[in-house]
Design an enzyme around this catalytic site. Structure first.
Site, short mmCIF file in Angstrom:
data_model
loop_
_atom_site.label_atom_id
_atom_site.label_comp_id
_atom_site.label_asym_id
_atom_site.label_seq_id
_atom_site.Cartn_x
_atom_site.Cartn_y
_atom_site.Cartn_z
N PRO A 99 1.22 3.76 -12.82
CA PRO A 99 -0.06 3.44 -13.48
C PRO A 99 -1.21 4.20 -12.81
O PRO A 99 -1.23 4.33 -11.58
CB PRO A 99 -0.21 1.93 -13.27
N GLY A 103 -4.05 2.44 -7.27
CA GLY A 103 -3.66 2.34 -5.86
C GLY A 103 -2.25 2.77 -5.55
O GLY A 103 -1.80 2.64 -4.41
N LEU A 104 -1.52 3.29 -6.54
CA LEU A 104 -0.13 3.68 -6.27
C LEU A 104 0.05 5.20 -6.14
O LEU A 104 1.18 5.70 -6.16
CB LEU A 104 0.82 3.13 -7.35
N ASP A 150 -2.11 9.64 1.05
CA ASP A 150 -1.35 9.67 -0.21
C ASP A 150 -0.52 10.95 -0.32
O ASP A 150 0.69 10.89 -0.57
CB ASP A 150 -2.30 9.61 -1.42
O1 PMV Z 1 -6.27 3.64 -3.95
P1 PMV Z 1 -5.65 4.83 -3.37
O2 PMV Z 1 -4.21 4.93 -3.62
O3 PMV Z 1 -6.39 6.09 -3.69
O4 PMV Z 1 -5.70 4.65 -1.75
C1 PMV Z 1 -6.92 4.74 -1.11
C2 PMV Z 1 -6.71 4.53 0.36
C3 PMV Z 1 -8.04 4.57 1.10
O5 PMV Z 1 -7.72 4.32 2.48
C4 PMV Z 1 -8.99 3.50 0.61
C5 PMV Z 1 -8.73 5.92 0.97
C6 PMV Z 1 -8.06 7.04 1.73
O6 PMV Z 1 -8.45 8.19 1.49
O7 PMV Z 1 -7.18 6.80 2.57
#
Ligand code: PMV
Length: 312
Positions: A99, A103-104, A150
């Site tokens: 999705p 956050g994934l 990520d």
């Molecule tokens: O929501 P995502 O999967 O883009 O993860 C963000 C993680 C954060 O720590 C909030 C931002 C980052 O760049 O690490």
């Protein structure tokens, strides 16, 4: 035809604090993936690539795309990195079951599947480290200051202990993790959530820096617990991490409700995952409680539930 894919990811500990130099722990979600298929097409333009992004219903030509279009940017960067001209008209089809804006890691997975498919198509293999670096450049389009977690966890597709601007440290889980993820129903834009937190940090640096440090010390404990496979301890640390994310102001009522309902249904621990302000939460469960937790999340309003096992 050439095909490559990349997994989703879940941050188990340390999001947000990782932007400010604290460690974080993330694992790949190999069951949910983005796949890119490249075929030679019979298009009129012999030097252009037709991009078809099925899940977002877009279809367009590389040469007509905007500079900051992330998919096109990933293609251009890769072609430059492998030093090749496009000698045949290509069709590049992106399909994903991750999705988006939740956050994934859907953005990094799309970049990495694109980079790998082109490298494979042009028989110019790229090392994981290079793949990750290219994807990091695309991540910067999404938000200016990504930590890099990520692109690293997705490129290496292994559990990672990650500190910004240091070599990522792959590690092995002491025990497989049964997870249930629930989507709050709202998408979330990482750049905006990170930016709003930065404004709060600037207004009250002592408060927020203290929370980042507490998150960092949880990560150190969680790193040990994950390697040994102490599931109960991992769950308790996740609960503590969620409380600290609430204190940072990045949770929302819908995420808190899902986290509470997972715990009440027997999860060992639960927290939001990723930027917060929407997107997914993650619960660590046992095979016996996985079904009940998934059901409880649906009942509490999760619009998408993913049950998965990350094998040690
Ligand atoms: O929501 P995502 O999967 O883009 O993860 C963000 C993680 C954060 O720590 C909030 C931002 C980052 O760049 O690490």
């Amino acid at each position: 035809m050439t095909q490559a894919s990349a997994p989703g990811k879940v941050i188990l500990f340390g999001e947000h604090a990782v932007v400010y130099g604290q460690p974080a722990l993330a694992i790949p979600l190999s069951d949910v993936r983005t796949t890119v298929t490249i075929e030679t097409s019979h298009a009129a333009d012999p030097h252009s690539i037709h991009i078809i992004a099925k899940d977002i219903g877009r279809s367009y030509w590389l040469h007509e795309s905007e500079d900051r279009d992330p998919l096109a940017f990933a293609i251009r960067l890769t072609l430059e990195a492998i030093g090749l001209e496009v000698e045949a008209p290509l069709e590049l089809v992106i399909e994903s079951d991750i999705p988006i804006a939740s956050g994934l890691g859907s953005g990094a997975a799309a970049s990495i599947a694109i980079i790998r498919s082109l490298a494979q198509h042009f028989k110019a293999p790229l090392e994981d480290r290079m793949v990750s670096e290219l994807a990091y450049q695309v991540e910067q389009i999404h938000h200016g200051t990504p930590s890099g977690i990520d692109n690293n966890v997705i490129a290496f597709e292994t559990p990672l202990y990650y500190v910004r601007e240091q070599a990522p440290q792959p590690f092995s889980l002491g025990q497989s993790l049964d997870l249930v993820l629930g989507h709050s129903g709202m998408t979330s834009h990482t750049g905006e959530v990170v930016g709003a937190l930065r404004t709060r940090l600037q207004a009250e640096p002592d408060t927020y820096n203290a929370i980042f440090e507490q998150i960092g010390s949880l990560v150190a404990q969680a790193y040990q617990a994950l390697q040994v496979g102490e599931l109960g301890h991992i769950g308790r640390l996740m609960n503590q991490n969620h409380a600290l994310l609430q204190a940072l102001g990045v949770s929302i009522e819908a995420l808190d409700r899902l986290v509470d309902s997972a715990r009440s249904a027997g999860a060992l621990g639960a927290k939001l995952s990723g930027a917060g302000a929407g997107g997914f939460m993650v619960a660590v469960v046992t095979p016996n409680t996985q079904g009940e937790v998934a059901e409880a999340l649906r009942h509490a309003g999760a619009v998408h539930v993913i049950s998965t096992k990350v094998v040690a």
